[in-house]
Design a protein around this motif. Structure first.
Motif, mmCIF file in Angstrom:
data_model
loop_
_atom_site.group_PDB
_atom_site.id
_atom_site.type_symbol
_atom_site.label_atom_id
_atom_site.label_comp_id
_atom_site.label_asym_id
_atom_site.label_seq_id
_atom_site.Cartn_x
_atom_site.Cartn_y
_atom_site.Cartn_z
ATOM 1 N N ASP A 39 3.742 -126.993 -62.085
ATOM 2 C CA ASP A 39 5.107 -126.720 -61.678
ATOM 3 C C ASP A 39 5.222 -126.650 -60.160
ATOM 4 O OD1 ASP A 39 7.657 -125.984 -61.427
ATOM 5 O OD2 ASP A 39 7.416 -123.955 -62.220
ATOM 6 N N PRO A 40 5.658 -127.759 -59.534
ATOM 7 C CA PRO A 40 5.695 -127.767 -58.070
ATOM 8 C C PRO A 40 6.689 -126.744 -57.527
ATOM 9 C CG PRO A 40 6.820 -129.693 -58.944
ATOM 10 C CD PRO A 40 6.199 -128.991 -60.105
ATOM 11 N N ALA A 41 7.727 -126.416 -58.351
ATOM 12 C CA ALA A 41 8.753 -125.490 -57.853
ATOM 13 C C ALA A 41 8.128 -124.135 -57.526
ATOM 14 C CB ALA A 41 9.852 -125.339 -58.882
ATOM 15 N N SER A 42 7.173 -123.699 -58.337
ATOM 16 C CA SER A 42 6.608 -122.383 -58.061
ATOM 17 C C SER A 42 5.381 -122.453 -57.157
ATOM 18 C CB SER A 42 6.268 -121.658 -59.366
ATOM 19 O OG SER A 42 5.329 -122.406 -60.077
ATOM 20 N N SER A 43 4.833 -123.663 -56.950
ATOM 21 C CA SER A 43 3.641 -123.703 -56.091
ATOM 22 C C SER A 43 3.989 -123.996 -54.622
ATOM 23 C CB SER A 43 2.616 -124.709 -56.627
ATOM 24 O OG SER A 43 3.098 -126.017 -56.514
ATOM 25 N N LEU A 44 5.256 -124.314 -54.334
ATOM 26 C CA LEU A 44 5.647 -124.541 -52.933
ATOM 27 C C LEU A 44 6.444 -123.336 -52.432
ATOM 28 C CD1 LEU A 44 6.947 -128.242 -53.148
ATOM 29 C CD2 LEU A 44 4.657 -127.472 -52.505
ATOM 30 N N ASN A 45 6.121 -122.868 -51.256
ATOM 31 C CA ASN A 45 6.845 -121.735 -50.679
ATOM 32 C C ASN A 45 8.286 -122.158 -50.338
ATOM 33 O OD1 ASN A 45 7.904 -119.760 -48.977
ATOM 34 N ND2 ASN A 45 5.887 -119.240 -48.143
ATOM 35 N N PRO A 46 9.278 -121.515 -50.965
ATOM 36 C CA PRO A 46 10.663 -121.983 -50.783
ATOM 37 C C PRO A 46 11.182 -121.803 -49.359
ATOM 38 C CG PRO A 46 10.612 -119.911 -52.021
ATOM 39 C CD PRO A 46 9.184 -120.355 -51.873
ATOM 40 N N ARG A 47 10.543 -120.930 -48.597
ATOM 41 C CA ARG A 47 11.030 -120.688 -47.225
ATOM 42 C C ARG A 47 10.469 -121.665 -46.199
ATOM 43 N NH1 ARG A 47 11.087 -115.363 -49.190
ATOM 44 N NH2 ARG A 47 8.844 -115.212 -48.954
ATOM 45 N N MET A 48 9.451 -122.395 -46.591
ATOM 46 C CA MET A 48 8.808 -123.301 -45.622
ATOM 47 C C MET A 48 9.371 -124.708 -45.710
ATOM 48 S SD MET A 48 4.798 -122.505 -45.838
ATOM 49 C CE MET A 48 4.004 -121.227 -44.945
ATOM 50 N N SER A 49 9.388 -125.395 -44.587
ATOM 51 C CA SER A 49 9.749 -126.810 -44.610
ATOM 52 C C SER A 49 8.519 -127.599 -45.063
ATOM 53 C CB SER A 49 10.167 -127.277 -43.217
ATOM 54 O OG SER A 49 9.056 -127.207 -42.342
#
Ligand code: ADP
Ligand code: MG
Length: 303
Positions: free
Chosen positions: A93-103
């Motif tokens: 699940d890429p949605a939970s493995s990427l930090n939402p605050r980072m570009s």
């Protein structure tokens, strides 16, 4: 040549059956396999068979209860933080493995900073382009990306350090069927660059596209391991035959219902397929023999 060697690895988990009582069960039992340099080894098995557990052990997120894992001939516990430079991961699940605050740029830069790389700009751009995205994505945040684009960013992050091995745990499971092929093709491209992939999947169809060899896991036991052609076209283990005959059709209306329910980890039983096997013999309750036929491993007493 073997890049990764998993040697008779077992993993037991404890679970509570009362306030003071716990039981131990094996999510993996005596699994041995190798990932060769530059190959894609698919690890297939239905839900609960221990695939993710094996991935976690390889990534050093957990430790084996028994057995050893070697990377490039060195036991993995002997590496320091440089291990994450050699072996990286992509999850379902890429949605939970990427930090939402980072570009995207920050996401890709992070591992390079951790390992003290100087030529970060060049590496970030290379990884992004190799993952099929362009420079215009650098300043987007995860919420500005589609599911497929997020998974491409996750793959770029996993490859930005040019690892030798990528552990991909169900990397296409959260994507629409139309996007899966594109992501799988990325793994083929990585192999051309010399990166080995341990591709974990419950969907045996995935394997047909890109794997070199296939390992079949069921209830914590490795039952068969051979080339893709051997395992998919002429399966030997009764469980592998069963699995291939019951590949769910792409379209739900063509699907047959399967008899096997989700595998419960219970790897202490000698042959986990015993209850459902048409060829079972008394000795299968006592011993599980390994046979090597034309270079393929099959753990079944009928051979
Ligand atoms: P798969 O990825 O093939 O679906 P897993 O490796 O996630 O299977 O799980 C194998 C078995 O181990 C399952 O029965 C699961 O419930 C159990 N398991 C996995 N992780 C843990 C844990 N941390 N604690 C207890 N049981 C676990
Ligand atoms: Mg899993």
């Amino acid at each position: 040549m073997s890049l990764l060697t998993v040697q008779q690895v077992s993993k037991a988990y404890k679970f509570h059956i009362g306030v003071f009582k716990s039981r131990k069960f094996f999510a993996l039992k005596s699994v041995s396999l190798q990932v060769r340099a530059g190959e894609i080894l698919a690890l297939v098995g239905e839900s609960g068979s221990g695939k993710t557990t094996l991935g976690k052990l390889v990534l050093r997120l957990e430790k084996p209860t028994e057995g050893k894992i070697f990377f490039d001939g060195v036991e993995v516990s002997n590496f320091g933080k440089e291990y994450t430079r050699y072996v990286s991961a992509v999850f379902q699940d890429p949605a939970s493995s990427l930090n939402p605050r980072m570009s995207v740029r920050e996401i890709l830069e992070e591992p390079l900073m951790v390992h003290g790389y100087k030529d970060r700009e060049r590496r970030i751009l290379n990884a992004l382009v190799d993952a099929g995205l362009g420079e215009e994505y650098l300043f987007r945040k995860p919420y500005q990306l589609s599911g497929g684009q997020k998974q491409r960013v996750a793959i770029a992050r996993a490859t930005v350090l040019e690892p030798k091995l990528l552990v991909a745990d169900e990397p296409t499971a959260s994507l629409d069927a139309s996007l899966r092929k594109g992501i799988l093709e990325l793994f083929s491209k990585l192999r051309l660059k010399g990166i080995s992939v341990l591709l974990i999947t419950h969907d045996i169809r995935t394997v047909d596209y890109i794997a070199d060899r296939v390992a079949v896991l069921y209830r914590g036991r490795l039952l068969e391991l051979g080339t893709k052609e051997q395992v998919l076209k002429t399966p030997l283990h009764p469980y592998t035959k069963y699995l291939i005959q019951n590949i769910p059709a792409e379209h739900p209306s063509q699907r047959r219902t399967t008899q096997i329910v989700e595998a419960q980890a219970n790897a202490e039983e000698v042959c986990p397929f015993y209850p459902l096997c048409e060829h079972k013999m008394d000795e299968c309750k006592v011993e599980l023999k390994e046979a090597f036929i034309d270079g393929r491993l099959v753990c079944c007493n009928i051979y």
